[in-house]
Scaffold this motif. Structure first.
Motif, mmCIF file in Angstrom:
data_model
loop_
_atom_site.group_PDB
_atom_site.id
_atom_site.type_symbol
_atom_site.label_atom_id
_atom_site.label_comp_id
_atom_site.label_asym_id
_atom_site.label_seq_id
_atom_site.Cartn_x
_atom_site.Cartn_y
_atom_site.Cartn_z
ATOM 1 N N ASP A 149 7.011 38.504 88.499
ATOM 2 C CA ASP A 149 7.183 39.095 87.179
ATOM 3 C C ASP A 149 6.980 38.103 86.034
ATOM 4 O OD1 ASP A 149 7.610 41.198 85.489
ATOM 5 O OD2 ASP A 149 9.790 41.099 85.553
ATOM 6 N N LYS A 150 5.733 37.791 85.748
ATOM 7 C CA LYS A 150 5.411 36.884 84.642
ATOM 8 C C LYS A 150 5.790 37.537 83.315
ATOM 9 C CE LYS A 150 1.710 33.971 82.940
ATOM 10 N NZ LYS A 150 0.364 33.488 83.121
ATOM 11 N N TRP A 151 6.241 36.727 82.360
ATOM 12 C CA TRP A 151 6.642 37.271 81.053
ATOM 13 C C TRP A 151 5.471 37.965 80.369
ATOM 14 C CZ3 TRP A 151 11.495 37.818 79.668
ATOM 15 C CH2 TRP A 151 12.457 37.007 80.262
ATOM 16 N N GLU A 152 4.293 37.323 80.442
ATOM 17 C CA GLU A 152 3.141 37.905 79.745
ATOM 18 C C GLU A 152 1.961 38.059 80.680
ATOM 19 O OE1 GLU A 152 3.065 34.940 76.744
ATOM 20 O OE2 GLU A 152 5.029 35.676 76.102
ATOM 21 N N GLY A 153 1.571 39.291 80.930
ATOM 22 C CA GLY A 153 0.369 39.547 81.726
ATOM 23 C C GLY A 153 0.522 39.210 83.200
ATOM 24 N N ASP A 154 -0.621 39.029 83.854
ATOM 25 C CA ASP A 154 -0.631 38.709 85.276
ATOM 26 C C ASP A 154 -0.709 37.206 85.486
ATOM 27 O OD1 ASP A 154 -0.450 41.097 86.792
ATOM 28 O OD2 ASP A 154 -2.491 41.650 86.199
ATOM 29 N N PHE A 155 -0.352 36.759 86.679
ATOM 30 C CA PHE A 155 -0.513 35.349 87.021
ATOM 31 C C PHE A 155 -2.003 35.033 87.081
ATOM 32 C CE2 PHE A 155 3.697 36.367 88.793
ATOM 33 C CZ PHE A 155 4.448 35.374 88.175
ATOM 34 N N THR A 156 -2.376 33.842 86.582
ATOM 35 C CA THR A 156 -3.789 33.491 86.463
ATOM 36 C C THR A 156 -4.172 32.399 87.463
ATOM 37 O OG1 THR A 156 -3.305 31.710 84.906
ATOM 38 C CG2 THR A 156 -3.659 33.919 83.971
ATOM 39 N N SER A 157 -5.466 32.098 87.520
ATOM 40 C CA SER A 157 -5.913 31.016 88.410
ATOM 41 C C SER A 157 -5.369 29.671 87.889
ATOM 42 C CB SER A 157 -7.423 30.988 88.497
ATOM 43 O OG SER A 157 -7.975 30.923 87.212
ATOM 44 N N GLU A 158 -5.171 29.574 86.571
ATOM 45 C CA GLU A 158 -4.575 28.338 86.018
ATOM 46 C C GLU A 158 -3.156 28.189 86.546
ATOM 47 O OE1 GLU A 158 -2.641 27.457 82.001
ATOM 48 O OE2 GLU A 158 -4.712 26.851 81.610
ATOM 49 N N ASP A 159 -2.386 29.289 86.543
ATOM 50 C CA ASP A 159 -1.014 29.252 87.080
ATOM 51 C C ASP A 159 -1.051 28.771 88.522
ATOM 52 O OD1 ASP A 159 -0.125 30.356 84.696
ATOM 53 O OD2 ASP A 159 -0.102 32.402 85.471
ATOM 54 N N GLU A 160 -2.027 29.289 89.259
ATOM 55 C CA GLU A 160 -2.151 28.941 90.677
ATOM 56 C C GLU A 160 -2.385 27.437 90.860
ATOM 57 O OE1 GLU A 160 -5.300 29.984 94.088
ATOM 58 O OE2 GLU A 160 -4.474 31.756 93.092
ATOM 59 N N SER A 161 -3.309 26.870 90.042
ATOM 60 C CA SER A 161 -3.579 25.432 90.236
ATOM 61 C C SER A 161 -2.405 24.578 89.767
ATOM 62 C CB SER A 161 -4.885 24.997 89.587
ATOM 63 O OG SER A 161 -5.152 25.714 88.441
ATOM 64 N N VAL A 162 -1.725 24.989 88.697
ATOM 65 C CA VAL A 162 -0.553 24.238 88.228
ATOM 66 C C VAL A 162 0.525 24.252 89.310
ATOM 67 C CG1 VAL A 162 1.356 24.227 86.578
ATOM 68 C CG2 VAL A 162 -0.973 24.520 85.760
#
Length: 164
Positions: A149-162
Motif C-alpha cells: 500500500d504505497k502512499w502515492e500510486g503504484d510501486f515503481t521500478s525505481e522503488d524496486e532498485s532502491v
C-alpha cells in the motif's frame, strides 16, 4: 529575437531535473545511512525492524514486513511489521495477517527475484505490493522484504532498485 516562452520552458525543465536529481541523491544517502545502522546492530529482530521501518519511510508505504527464513527450516522465521504513518512515523509494530501475502513471499524467496503487484491486480484488498528477496553470500536467499500500500500510486521500478 529569442522566443522567451521556449527559453522559460527549457529552464523549468532543467529545474525539475535538478530537483529530481537532488531527491534521488537524498534517497541514496538515506539508503547508505540505513545500511550503516543495520550493520551496527546484530540481532535478527533489530535488523528486520530497521529494514522494515527504513524501507517504509524511504519508499513511502503504509505497511512493511521483513521476514528472515532460517536455513532449511522454512517454518522458523523472524518477522517484523511496521505500520507507517506519514506524519508520525511508525504507528505500531503489530501485525495483521490480512496485509501479508505469504505466497508472494514464498515465490520471491524461491526465485530470488523481486515481484511488483499493482493495485488493480491484487484483487480482494486492492493494495499494491512489492516484495524483494534478501540475498546473502553466495546468492543464498535469507528471506524477503514486502511493502504494502504505497502512499502515492503504484510501486515503481525505481522503488524496486532502491529496495534491492
Amino acid at each position: 529575437g529569442v522566443d522567451l516562452t521556449d527559453r522559460k520552458r527549457a529552464e523549468d525543465k532543467l529545474t525539475d531535473l535538478l530537483i529530481e536529481e537532488q531527491r534521488y541523491a537524498t534517497l541514496l544517502e538515506r539508503v547508505a545511512a540505513a545500511s550503516r545502522s543495520i550493520n551496527a546492530v546484530l540481532s535478527a529482530e533489530s535488523i528486520a525492524r530497521i529494514v522494515t521501518e527504513e524501507a517504509c519511510a524511504i519508499i513511502g508505504a503504509r505497511v512493511g514486513t521483513t521476514t528472515f527464513t532460517t536455513s532449511e527450516e522454512r517454518s522458523q522465521r523472524v518477522r517484523t511489521v511496521s505500520r507507517w504513518d506519514k506524519e508520525h512515523g511508525v504507528r505500531s509494530q503489530h501485525f495483521e495477517h490480512a496485509d501479508f501475502d505469504t505466497e508472494l513471499n514464498a515465490q520471491v524467496c524461491k526465485d530470488n527475484q523481486a515481484i511488483r503487484v499493482p493495485r488493480s491486480l491484487s484483487e480482494p484488498d486492492a493494495l499494491g505490493r512489492i516484495a524483494v528477496p534478501l540475498i546473502g553470500h553466495g546468492n543464498r536467499n535469507l528471506g524477503a522484504v514486502q511493502l504494502i500500500d504505497k502512499w502515492e500510486g503504484d510501486f515503481t521500478s525505481e522503488d524496486e532498485s532502491v529496495l534491492t
